[in-house]
Design an enzyme around this catalytic site. Structure first.
Site, PDB file in Angstrom:
ATOM      1  NE  ARG A 144      37.766  46.831  40.616  1.00 62.10           N
ATOM      2  CZ  ARG A 144      37.844  45.711  41.514  1.00 62.10           C
ATOM      3  NH1 ARG A 144      37.848  44.347  41.196  1.00 62.10           N
ATOM      4  NH2 ARG A 144      38.045  45.763  42.976  1.00 62.10           N
ATOM      5  CB  THR A 145      42.036  52.212  39.471  1.00 63.72           C
ATOM      6  OG1 THR A 145      40.410  52.000  39.728  1.00 63.72           O
ATOM      7  CG2 THR A 145      42.527  53.432  38.784  1.00 63.72           C
ATOM      8  CE  LYS A 186      63.017  58.018  54.783  1.00 68.55           C
ATOM      9  NZ  LYS A 186      64.205  58.039  53.888  1.00 68.55           N
ATOM     10  NE  ARG A 222      41.897  55.026  43.406  1.00 71.37           N
ATOM     11  CZ  ARG A 222      41.239  53.908  43.349  1.00 71.37           C
ATOM     12  NH1 ARG A 222      41.202  53.017  44.070  1.00 71.37           N
ATOM     13  NH2 ARG A 222      40.524  53.867  42.085  1.00 71.37           N
ATOM     14  CG  HIS A 268      37.604  56.803  39.860  1.00 71.21           C
ATOM     15  ND1 HIS A 268      38.518  56.542  39.080  1.00 71.21           N
ATOM     16  CD2 HIS A 268      37.590  55.622  40.450  1.00 71.21           C
ATOM     17  CE1 HIS A 268      39.289  55.318  39.108  1.00 71.21           C
ATOM     18  NE2 HIS A 268      38.409  54.757  40.040  1.00 71.21           N
TER      19      HIS A 268
HETATM   20  C1  NCD Z   1      35.908  52.510  43.016  1.00 72.91           C
HETATM   21  C2  NCD Z   1      36.850  53.645  43.686  1.00 72.91           C
HETATM   22  O1  NCD Z   1      37.798  53.439  43.995  1.00 72.91           O
HETATM   23  O2  NCD Z   1      36.198  54.615  43.747  1.00 72.91           O
HETATM   24  N1  NCD Z   1      36.630  51.551  42.655  1.00 72.91           N
HETATM   25  C3  NCD Z   1      37.172  51.547  41.195  1.00 72.91           C
HETATM   26  O3  NCD Z   1      38.189  52.203  41.072  1.00 72.91           O
HETATM   27  N2  NCD Z   1      36.813  50.617  40.324  1.00 72.91           N
HETATM   28  C4  NCD Z   1      34.638  52.168  43.691  1.00 72.91           C
HETATM   29  C5  NCD Z   1      34.704  51.779  45.147  1.00 72.91           C
HETATM   30  O4  NCD Z   1      35.968  51.810  45.777  1.00 72.91           O
HETATM   31  O5  NCD Z   1      33.708  51.519  45.647  1.00 72.91           O
END
Ligand code: NCD
Length: 351
Positions: A52-53, A81, A102, A130
């Site tokens: 999703r993100t 590397k 991320r 997040h």
């Molecule tokens: C979440 C995350 O990556 O922290 N997912 C997201 O970004 N919607 C929640 C999760 O992974 O449980």
């Protein structure tokens, strides 16, 4: 101007409201914004899995007419590397106008911002924060409950390692008359850096007992990948499951949210109940990310001060999941709390 988004609380509430309001406008009239980022490039650095993100950011940028570069599999980049985070970020930020990152380590996006030549957005730093999920959640609350205040919010599941709920509580506690019920086992409670500044919260170990009081139930996945061992994860998994029998104890105006992915913590039968809004929530995420990209690229906002505290002689952050353990060029800097304890500037662990 490098308007990094590391932690929503680096900005004022009026800025959050502005992003959410623009997200609503874009949702109502998406064609007006087509092409408004033409010529800009977004670099996406995903050191951890994401559906999703990552895709909502990519879709947001493409809908705004911009381009995207990046990786979602660091083993296909020079990281294999042995390239450091600092160097990777320095290089990719020279190719991009805005970056989204991320990473599995807390504080890594703040560390990245310190060497980035363009704005960087935190798309999840380990079990810490997040913020763009929280913008998604706030847009959902505005659309579905009509408000961000006067809410009783139950948060259930992995409150220790779940970064989405850390950002959510930090943000929603800034609105009037919100209260929280933290529903978890003793082992997976909210960290103290989240609960210490809170006025209005209580704990419960029973979803059944509290569901009837709530305006919002925010379910979360047990974060298997952050547990020290598989055995410890097994002890915690399947402890809280929302099924129709439980949901029937909730009010008719309750809404059920989840950042997704869902495992078994919400039974599939719940999906057809009108109170289950998690798929809609994921869709709102794309619009709020369009708004965020537009604002970061086009608005003149005072950028956040990245380092606000200072180094204390002989004091080191001992959180083994903090970026300070892996990027030796960073200084161990802390912010002093009113009770004289210190908070690490990167991962927020207290000592
Ligand atoms: C979440 C995350 O990556 O922290 N997912 C997201 O970004 N919607 C929640 C999760 O992974 O449980």
């Amino acid at each position: 101007m490098k308007n990094h988004l590391i932690d929503l609380n680096d900005f004022s509430k009026s800025h959050w409201d502005e992003i959410i309001a623009l997200g609503e406008k874009i949702m109502d009239n998406p064609h007006i914004y087509e092409g408004s980022c033409r010529g800009s490039i977004m670099g996406t650095l995903f050191y951890e899995p994401s559906t999703r993100t990552q895709m909502s950011f990519q879709s947001a940028m493409l809908r705004l007419g911009g381009g995207i570069i990046g990786f979602d599999n660091p083993t296909a980049s020079s990281i294999v590397k042995g390239e450091s985070l600092k160097d990777t970020v320095k290089i990719v930020s020279g190719y991009s106008d805005i970056m989204v990152m991320r990473h599995p380590v807390a504080g890594s996006v703040k560390a990245a911002a310190m060497s980035a030549d363009c704005p960087i957005i935190n798309a999840g730093d380990g079990g810490h924060l997040h913020p763009t999920q929280t913008l998604t959640d706030m847009l959902t609350l505005r659309k579905e409950k009509g408000r961000l205040n006067n809410l009783k919010i139950g948060i259930c599941g992995d409150l220790k390692y779940g970064r989405t709920v850390h950002s959510l509580v930090k943000a929603l506690s800034c609105y009037e008359n919100n209260s929280f019920v933290f529903i978890s086992t003793d082992e997976l409670q909210m960290p103290s850096y989240i609960t210490a500044p809170l006025a209005n919260h209580r704990k419960s170990d029973s979803l059944d007992e509290v569901i009837g009081e709530l305006d919002v139930l925010y379910m979360t996945r047990i974060q298997r990948e952050r547990f020290p061992s598989e055995a410890e994860y097994e002890k915690q998994s399947s402890r809280y499951i929302l099924d129709m029998e439980k949901l029937d104890k909730g009010r008719s105006d309750l809404i059920v949210l989840h950042p997704l992915p869902r495992l078994n913590e919400i039974a599939v039968e719940v999906d057809d109940d009108p109170r289950a809004l998690y798929f809609k929530q994921a869709n709102y995420g794309m619009y709020v990310r369009m708004a965020l990209i537009l604002i970061i690229l086009n608005y003149d906002i005072e950028p956040p001060v990245l380092i606000k505290g200072r180094v204390y002689e002989g004091v080191k952050c001992e959180n083994e999941k903090c970026i300070l353990q892996t990027e030796p060029h960073l200084k161990h800097s802390f912010i002093e709390n009113s009770d004289k304890t210190l908070t690490c500037e990167y991962c927020e662990a207290r000592k």
